[in-house]
Design a protein around this motif. Structure first.
Motif, PDB file in Angstrom:
ATOM      1  N   MET A  22      -6.968   2.832  -7.714  1.00  0.00           N
ATOM      2  CA  MET A  22      -5.563   2.993  -7.328  1.00  0.00           C
ATOM      3  C   MET A  22      -5.093   1.894  -6.385  1.00  0.00           C
ATOM      4  SD  MET A  22      -4.237   5.292  -9.004  1.00  0.00           S
ATOM      5  CE  MET A  22      -3.415   6.831  -8.906  1.00  0.00           C
ATOM      6  N   MET A  23      -5.950   1.402  -5.522  1.00  0.00           N
ATOM      7  CA  MET A  23      -5.523   0.384  -4.561  1.00  0.00           C
ATOM      8  C   MET A  23      -5.514  -1.015  -5.162  1.00  0.00           C
ATOM      9  SD  MET A  23      -4.668   2.268  -2.149  1.00  0.00           S
ATOM     10  CE  MET A  23      -4.011   0.951  -1.184  1.00  0.00           C
ATOM     11  N   GLN A  24      -6.236  -1.223  -6.235  1.00  0.00           N
ATOM     12  CA  GLN A  24      -6.349  -2.562  -6.812  1.00  0.00           C
ATOM     13  C   GLN A  24      -5.006  -3.124  -7.263  1.00  0.00           C
ATOM     14  OE1 GLN A  24      -9.180  -4.149  -6.454  1.00  0.00           O
ATOM     15  NE2 GLN A  24      -9.981  -2.267  -5.584  1.00  0.00           N
ATOM     16  N   MET A  25      -4.115  -2.260  -7.690  1.00  0.00           N
ATOM     17  CA  MET A  25      -2.834  -2.734  -8.216  1.00  0.00           C
ATOM     18  C   MET A  25      -1.979  -3.408  -7.159  1.00  0.00           C
ATOM     19  SD  MET A  25      -1.293   1.014  -8.953  1.00  0.00           S
ATOM     20  CE  MET A  25      -2.856   1.772  -9.292  1.00  0.00           C
ATOM     21  N   CYS A  26      -2.219  -3.119  -5.909  1.00  0.00           N
ATOM     22  CA  CYS A  26      -1.455  -3.732  -4.816  1.00  0.00           C
ATOM     23  C   CYS A  26      -1.842  -5.193  -4.606  1.00  0.00           C
ATOM     24  CB  CYS A  26      -1.673  -2.966  -3.524  1.00  0.00           C
ATOM     25  SG  CYS A  26      -1.044  -1.288  -3.569  1.00  0.00           S
ATOM     26  N   PHE A  27      -2.994  -5.592  -5.083  1.00  0.00           N
ATOM     27  CA  PHE A  27      -3.481  -6.957  -4.879  1.00  0.00           C
ATOM     28  C   PHE A  27      -3.032  -7.932  -5.967  1.00  0.00           C
ATOM     29  CE2 PHE A  27      -6.492  -4.482  -2.352  1.00  0.00           C
ATOM     30  CZ  PHE A  27      -6.501  -5.209  -1.172  1.00  0.00           C
ATOM     31  N   THR A  35      -0.303  -0.066   5.581  1.00  0.00           N
ATOM     32  CA  THR A  35      -0.705   0.408   6.903  1.00  0.00           C
ATOM     33  C   THR A  35      -2.209   0.292   7.162  1.00  0.00           C
ATOM     34  OG1 THR A  35      -0.848   2.691   6.088  1.00  0.00           O
ATOM     35  CG2 THR A  35       1.241   1.993   7.112  1.00  0.00           C
ATOM     36  N   ASN A  36      -2.914  -0.440   6.317  1.00  0.00           N
ATOM     37  CA  ASN A  36      -4.345  -0.651   6.508  1.00  0.00           C
ATOM     38  C   ASN A  36      -4.653  -2.141   6.507  1.00  0.00           C
ATOM     39  OD1 ASN A  36      -6.125   1.968   6.365  1.00  0.00           O
ATOM     40  ND2 ASN A  36      -4.374   2.284   5.022  1.00  0.00           N
ATOM     41  N   ILE A  37      -5.824  -2.470   6.990  1.00  0.00           N
ATOM     42  CA  ILE A  37      -6.291  -3.857   6.973  1.00  0.00           C
ATOM     43  C   ILE A  37      -7.273  -3.998   5.811  1.00  0.00           C
ATOM     44  CG2 ILE A  37      -7.613  -5.593   8.239  1.00  0.00           C
ATOM     45  CD1 ILE A  37      -6.584  -4.219  10.824  1.00  0.00           C
ATOM     46  N   TRP A  38      -7.053  -5.018   4.993  1.00  0.00           N
ATOM     47  CA  TRP A  38      -7.871  -5.226   3.810  1.00  0.00           C
ATOM     48  C   TRP A  38      -8.612  -6.548   3.936  1.00  0.00           C
ATOM     49  CZ3 TRP A  38      -8.088  -1.083   0.770  1.00  0.00           C
ATOM     50  CH2 TRP A  38      -7.058  -0.171   0.871  1.00  0.00           C
ATOM     51  N   GLN A  39      -9.822  -6.570   3.450  1.00  0.00           N
ATOM     52  CA  GLN A  39     -10.617  -7.786   3.454  1.00  0.00           C
ATOM     53  C   GLN A  39     -10.814  -8.230   2.007  1.00  0.00           C
ATOM     54  OE1 GLN A  39     -14.638  -7.335   4.851  1.00  0.00           O
ATOM     55  NE2 GLN A  39     -14.760  -9.483   5.449  1.00  0.00           N
ATOM     56  N   ARG A  75       1.540   2.441  -1.805  1.00  0.00           N
ATOM     57  CA  ARG A  75       2.165   1.328  -1.074  1.00  0.00           C
ATOM     58  C   ARG A  75       2.066   1.555   0.443  1.00  0.00           C
ATOM     59  NH1 ARG A  75       5.183  -1.725  -4.895  1.00  0.00           N
ATOM     60  NH2 ARG A  75       5.734  -0.473  -6.700  1.00  0.00           N
ATOM     61  N   PHE A  76       2.291   2.792   0.869  1.00  0.00           N
ATOM     62  CA  PHE A  76       2.196   3.130   2.290  1.00  0.00           C
ATOM     63  C   PHE A  76       0.785   2.865   2.809  1.00  0.00           C
ATOM     64  CE2 PHE A  76       1.079   6.281   5.547  1.00  0.00           C
ATOM     65  CZ  PHE A  76       1.954   5.895   6.558  1.00  0.00           C
ATOM     66  N   VAL A  77      -0.217   3.347   2.101  1.00  0.00           N
ATOM     67  CA  VAL A  77      -1.610   3.158   2.516  1.00  0.00           C
ATOM     68  C   VAL A  77      -1.957   1.668   2.531  1.00  0.00           C
ATOM     69  CG1 VAL A  77      -4.026   3.557   1.851  1.00  0.00           C
ATOM     70  CG2 VAL A  77      -2.382   5.440   1.758  1.00  0.00           C
ATOM     71  N   PHE A  78      -1.501   0.939   1.523  1.00  0.00           N
ATOM     72  CA  PHE A  78      -1.781  -0.490   1.453  1.00  0.00           C
ATOM     73  C   PHE A  78      -1.165  -1.239   2.641  1.00  0.00           C
ATOM     74  CE2 PHE A  78      -0.850  -4.813  -0.071  1.00  0.00           C
ATOM     75  CZ  PHE A  78      -2.142  -5.217  -0.388  1.00  0.00           C
TER      76      PHE A  78
END
Length: 144
Positions: free
Chosen positions: A62-67, A31-35, A26-29
């Motif tokens: 791992m990051m896909q779940m944030c979307f 604090t980053n910019i996603w396209q 969640r922190f990484v998601f």
């Protein structure tokens, strides 16, 4: 020293590490910019309540779940091994479910569960390159 080897196998330890991993993700998601590319396609499927299979590379799972922005149930195929349990508990903190199976273990059972989930209107996530790789190359299993 034997008791130290038993710690990572305990459910409490797995839950603690999974919770820490979910906080880190969640922190990484945040604090980053996603396209997002072709995001409208996914939003249309959500709006029309159409079940679908979504594929993404293993090293990005791992990051896909944030979307996931839908109330439609989402099930991800993951390894039935210990590292898969860690992943399953981690995505559980995001409200997602897992299907335990791989090409080498419980594959037929996992396929039945995938088909059942899709028939019920749920969505399924798969990694076509898998943990063994090669990275960014889809295996034949995804097509089958």
């Amino acid at each position: 020293m034997r008791w130290i080897k038993k710690i990572p196998k305990q459910l409490r330890f797995i839950r603690l590490v999974s919770w820490c991993m979910s906080l880190y993700i969640r922190f990484v998601f945040k604090t980053n910019i996603w396209q997002r590319q072709n995001w409208h396609i996914l939003q249309t499927c959500w709006k029309e309540r159409k079940p679908f299979i979504i594929c993404f590379w293993h090293n990005r799972s791992m990051m896909q779940m944030c979307f996931w922005e839908s109330d439609i149930s989402f099930h991800m195929l993951n390894s039935p091994h210990r590292d898969g349990q860690l992943f399953a508990h981690t995505i559980g903190y995001f409200g997602l479910k897992t299907i335990a199976g791989s090409t080498s273990k419980r594959g037929t059972e996992a396929l039945r569960y995938i088909l059942s989930a899709l028939k019920k209107g749920h969505c399924v996530g798969l990694t076509p390159d898998g943990p063994r790789g090669p990275p960014f190359v889809a295996s034949e299993g995804i097509v089958q």
